[in-house]
Design a protein around this motif. Sequence first.
Motif, PDB file in Angstrom:
ATOM      1  N   LYS A  60       0.842  -1.185   0.000  1.00 12.08           N
ATOM      2  CA  LYS A  60       0.000   0.000   0.000  1.00 12.08           C
ATOM      3  C   LYS A  60       0.889   1.252   0.000  1.00 12.08           C
ATOM      4  N   PRO A  61       0.381   2.372  -0.549  1.00 16.86           N
ATOM      5  CA  PRO A  61       1.180   3.605  -0.596  1.00 16.86           C
ATOM      6  C   PRO A  61       1.744   4.011   0.766  1.00 16.86           C
ATOM      7  N   PHE A  62       0.943   3.823   1.829  1.00 14.47           N
ATOM      8  CA  PHE A  62       1.415   4.197   3.164  1.00 14.47           C
ATOM      9  C   PHE A  62       2.653   3.398   3.552  1.00 14.47           C
ATOM     10  N   LEU A  63       2.638   2.083   3.259  1.00 16.58           N
ATOM     11  CA  LEU A  63       3.780   1.231   3.595  1.00 16.58           C
ATOM     12  C   LEU A  63       4.992   1.563   2.732  1.00 16.58           C
ATOM     13  N   VAL A  64       4.747   1.939   1.493  1.00 13.16           N
ATOM     14  CA  VAL A  64       5.851   2.348   0.613  1.00 13.16           C
ATOM     15  C   VAL A  64       6.541   3.585   1.177  1.00 13.16           C
ATOM     16  N   ILE A  65       5.728   4.557   1.613  1.00 12.97           N
ATOM     17  CA  ILE A  65       6.275   5.797   2.160  1.00 12.97           C
ATOM     18  C   ILE A  65       7.038   5.524   3.454  1.00 12.97           C
ATOM     19  N   VAL A  66       6.440   4.736   4.363  1.00 16.67           N
ATOM     20  CA  VAL A  66       7.085   4.421   5.642  1.00 16.67           C
ATOM     21  C   VAL A  66       8.389   3.667   5.400  1.00 16.67           C
ATOM     22  N   LEU A  97      10.932  14.472   8.702  1.00 23.11           N
ATOM     23  CA  LEU A  97      10.912  13.494   7.607  1.00 23.11           C
ATOM     24  C   LEU A  97       9.555  13.503   6.903  1.00 23.11           C
ATOM     25  N   SER A  98       8.496  13.633   7.689  1.00 25.48           N
ATOM     26  CA  SER A  98       7.146  13.710   7.107  1.00 25.48           C
ATOM     27  C   SER A  98       6.997  14.943   6.227  1.00 25.48           C
ATOM     28  N   LEU A  99       7.602  16.041   6.674  1.00 26.09           N
ATOM     29  CA  LEU A  99       7.587  17.268   5.872  1.00 26.09           C
ATOM     30  C   LEU A  99       8.377  17.066   4.579  1.00 26.09           C
ATOM     31  N   GLY A 100       9.474  16.321   4.674  1.00 19.20           N
ATOM     32  CA  GLY A 100      10.262  15.997   3.488  1.00 19.20           C
ATOM     33  C   GLY A 100       9.463  15.187   2.486  1.00 19.20           C
ATOM     34  N   ILE A 101       8.659  14.249   2.979  1.00 20.36           N
ATOM     35  CA  ILE A 101       7.798  13.449   2.100  1.00 20.36           C
ATOM     36  C   ILE A 101       6.791  14.347   1.394  1.00 20.36           C
ATOM     37  N   LEU A 102       6.214  15.279   2.155  1.00 19.68           N
ATOM     38  CA  LEU A 102       5.241  16.207   1.567  1.00 19.68           C
ATOM     39  C   LEU A 102       5.880  17.053   0.469  1.00 19.68           C
ATOM     40  N   ILE A 103       7.107  17.511   0.718  1.00 18.69           N
ATOM     41  CA  ILE A 103       7.832  18.285  -0.306  1.00 18.69           C
ATOM     42  C   ILE A 103       8.048  17.435  -1.548  1.00 18.69           C
ATOM     43  N   TYR A 115       1.023  15.866   7.880  1.00 20.36           N
ATOM     44  CA  TYR A 115       1.928  15.720   6.731  1.00 20.36           C
ATOM     45  C   TYR A 115       1.811  14.331   6.105  1.00 20.36           C
ATOM     46  N   MET A 116       1.721  13.308   6.960  1.00 18.84           N
ATOM     47  CA  MET A 116       1.655  11.930   6.458  1.00 18.84           C
ATOM     48  C   MET A 116       0.354  11.684   5.704  1.00 18.84           C
ATOM     49  N   VAL A 117      -0.759  12.175   6.253  1.00 19.18           N
ATOM     50  CA  VAL A 117      -2.070  11.965   5.616  1.00 19.18           C
ATOM     51  C   VAL A 117      -2.117  12.641   4.253  1.00 19.18           C
ATOM     52  N   ILE A 118      -1.655  13.901   4.176  1.00 13.03           N
ATOM     53  CA  ILE A 118      -1.651  14.635   2.907  1.00 13.03           C
ATOM     54  C   ILE A 118      -0.754  13.932   1.888  1.00 13.03           C
ATOM     55  N   SER A 119       0.414  13.466   2.333  1.00 17.30           N
ATOM     56  CA  SER A 119       1.353  12.799   1.428  1.00 17.30           C
ATOM     57  C   SER A 119       0.754  11.518   0.856  1.00 17.30           C
ATOM     58  N   VAL A 120       0.137  10.710   1.712  1.00 20.67           N
ATOM     59  CA  VAL A 120      -0.472   9.444   1.267  1.00 20.67           C
ATOM     60  C   VAL A 120      -1.601   9.717   0.286  1.00 20.67           C
ATOM     61  N   LYS A 121      -2.418  10.749   0.576  1.00 23.25           N
ATOM     62  CA  LYS A 121      -3.522  11.086  -0.333  1.00 23.25           C
ATOM     63  C   LYS A 121      -3.002  11.492  -1.708  1.00 23.25           C
ATOM     64  N   LYS A 122      -1.929  12.252  -1.717  1.00 28.21           N
ATOM     65  CA  LYS A 122      -1.357  12.692  -2.987  1.00 28.21           C
ATOM     66  C   LYS A 122      -0.800  11.519  -3.786  1.00 28.21           C
ATOM     67  N   TYR A 123      -0.212  10.569  -3.104  1.00 30.87           N
ATOM     68  CA  TYR A 123       0.292   9.378  -3.799  1.00 30.87           C
ATOM     69  C   TYR A 123      -0.867   8.516  -4.301  1.00 30.87           C
ATOM     70  N   ASN A 124      -1.945   8.461  -3.537  1.00 31.66           N
ATOM     71  CA  ASN A 124      -3.120   7.721  -3.992  1.00 31.66           C
ATOM     72  C   ASN A 124      -3.697   8.320  -5.271  1.00 31.66           C
ATOM     73  N   ILE A 125      -3.663   9.671  -5.341  1.00 31.93           N
ATOM     74  CA  ILE A 125      -4.153  10.352  -6.532  1.00 31.93           C
ATOM     75  C   ILE A 125      -3.324   9.954  -7.752  1.00 31.93           C
ATOM     76  N   ARG A 126      -2.033   9.792  -7.542  1.00 35.19           N
ATOM     77  CA  ARG A 126      -1.164   9.425  -8.650  1.00 35.19           C
ATOM     78  C   ARG A 126      -1.471   8.020  -9.162  1.00 35.19           C
ATOM     79  N   LEU A 127      -2.006   7.179  -8.289  1.00 31.91           N
ATOM     80  CA  LEU A 127      -2.301   5.801  -8.682  1.00 31.91           C
ATOM     81  C   LEU A 127      -3.612   5.686  -9.437  1.00 31.91           C
ATOM     82  N   GLU A 128      -4.518   6.658  -9.268  1.00 29.23           N
ATOM     83  CA  GLU A 128      -5.846   6.561  -9.864  1.00 29.23           C
ATOM     84  C   GLU A 128      -5.810   6.841 -11.365  1.00 29.23           C
TER      85      GLU A 128
END
Length: 368
Positions: free
Chosen positions: A213-219, A267-273, A355-368
């Motif tokens: 899942k995107p969350f696990l990929v990010i973590v 690190l979460s902020l870095g993911i968001l960037i 930061y984590m929630v926004i980042s995961v949502k953005k990655y989910n958008i990329r998958l759609e």
Amino acid sequence: MKKFKGFIKKEFYHIFRDKRSLFILFGMPIAQIMLFGFAITNEINNVDIAILDHAKDATTKEIINKISASSYFSIHQFIENESDIESVFKTGKIKAVLNFEKDFSKNLIKENQATLQIIADATDPNTANTISNYVNAMLLNYLKEQNKDIKIAYQIMPQTRMVYNPELKSVYMFVPGVMTIILMLVSAMMTSISISKEKELGTMEILLVSPLKPFLVIVGKVFPYIFLSIINAAVIIILSMFVFKMPVQGSLFLLGLESVLFIITSLSLGILISTISATQQTAMMISLMGLMLPTILLSGFIFPISSMPLPLQIISNIIPAKWFIIIVKGIMLKGVGLSFIWKETLVLFGMTVFYMVISVKKYNIRLE
């Protein structure tokens, strides 16, 4: 010559079409001059102080009203006992306590001399010195008004006491700030560049379509950097203790836990960037320009936040470094426990989740 003019026109069209170039060209200088112009100041404004008035007579009330009426100080609270002084300082909001002696007015009239103790929080030695100087100047102005019509001049003897940093060592201010900047920039930059590199090479898409899942990929992508940043934090704390003789009055274990929380926030902020950056170069620019200036100017590291205009004070609340500096100074210099810094801890935790929630949502958008 016509071809050359046409070439120049084409270049202008390219620049005006590129919104990012226009922002860098015009937006960044305006933002920087506004930040530097309003944030960099050696003056103080609306600094929160507390009053311990043993006398409670007409003279002390007159002096208190004069101080309260100025734009330099804001009387946050009145305390009743000297035992309360330490607890008000540990909250981190009060920067000075004015302690009026008993029989202040009587001593001033009979002996022509009275004592006022200025107790300042010297975790920021520059601000503490400025507060002391401003109070002394206001007392001199008050005495000048009172001594117009009397033969023997009144004298108020200010006694300044610096707490938490009696020697006014600047290293006590710089170590928490530098520690914060290093952890913020290194953690955020490493993460944003690492993920941006995967996106630039096209390998991130392969990871995102994997069974994970995107969350696990990010973590999973961030996890190694947590350990590297923890080592970084440990080295900084050890150097500050043994090389710069920075005291740790509170719990080292609590300081370690708070440092880990701040590292995860960074690190979460870095993911968001990384989610808004298509290339490593863009991620690097956002990390340096978007994080370094606000962290230095709006975190309270060098310049007191209370002296800034209200809009900048509000903006400073979204800077993670502001909350971590309060935590580090509280633990290292004041020896406070979690009961005094739970609000700042909760803010950092909330920022991390956001930061984590926004980042995961953005990655989910990329998958759609």
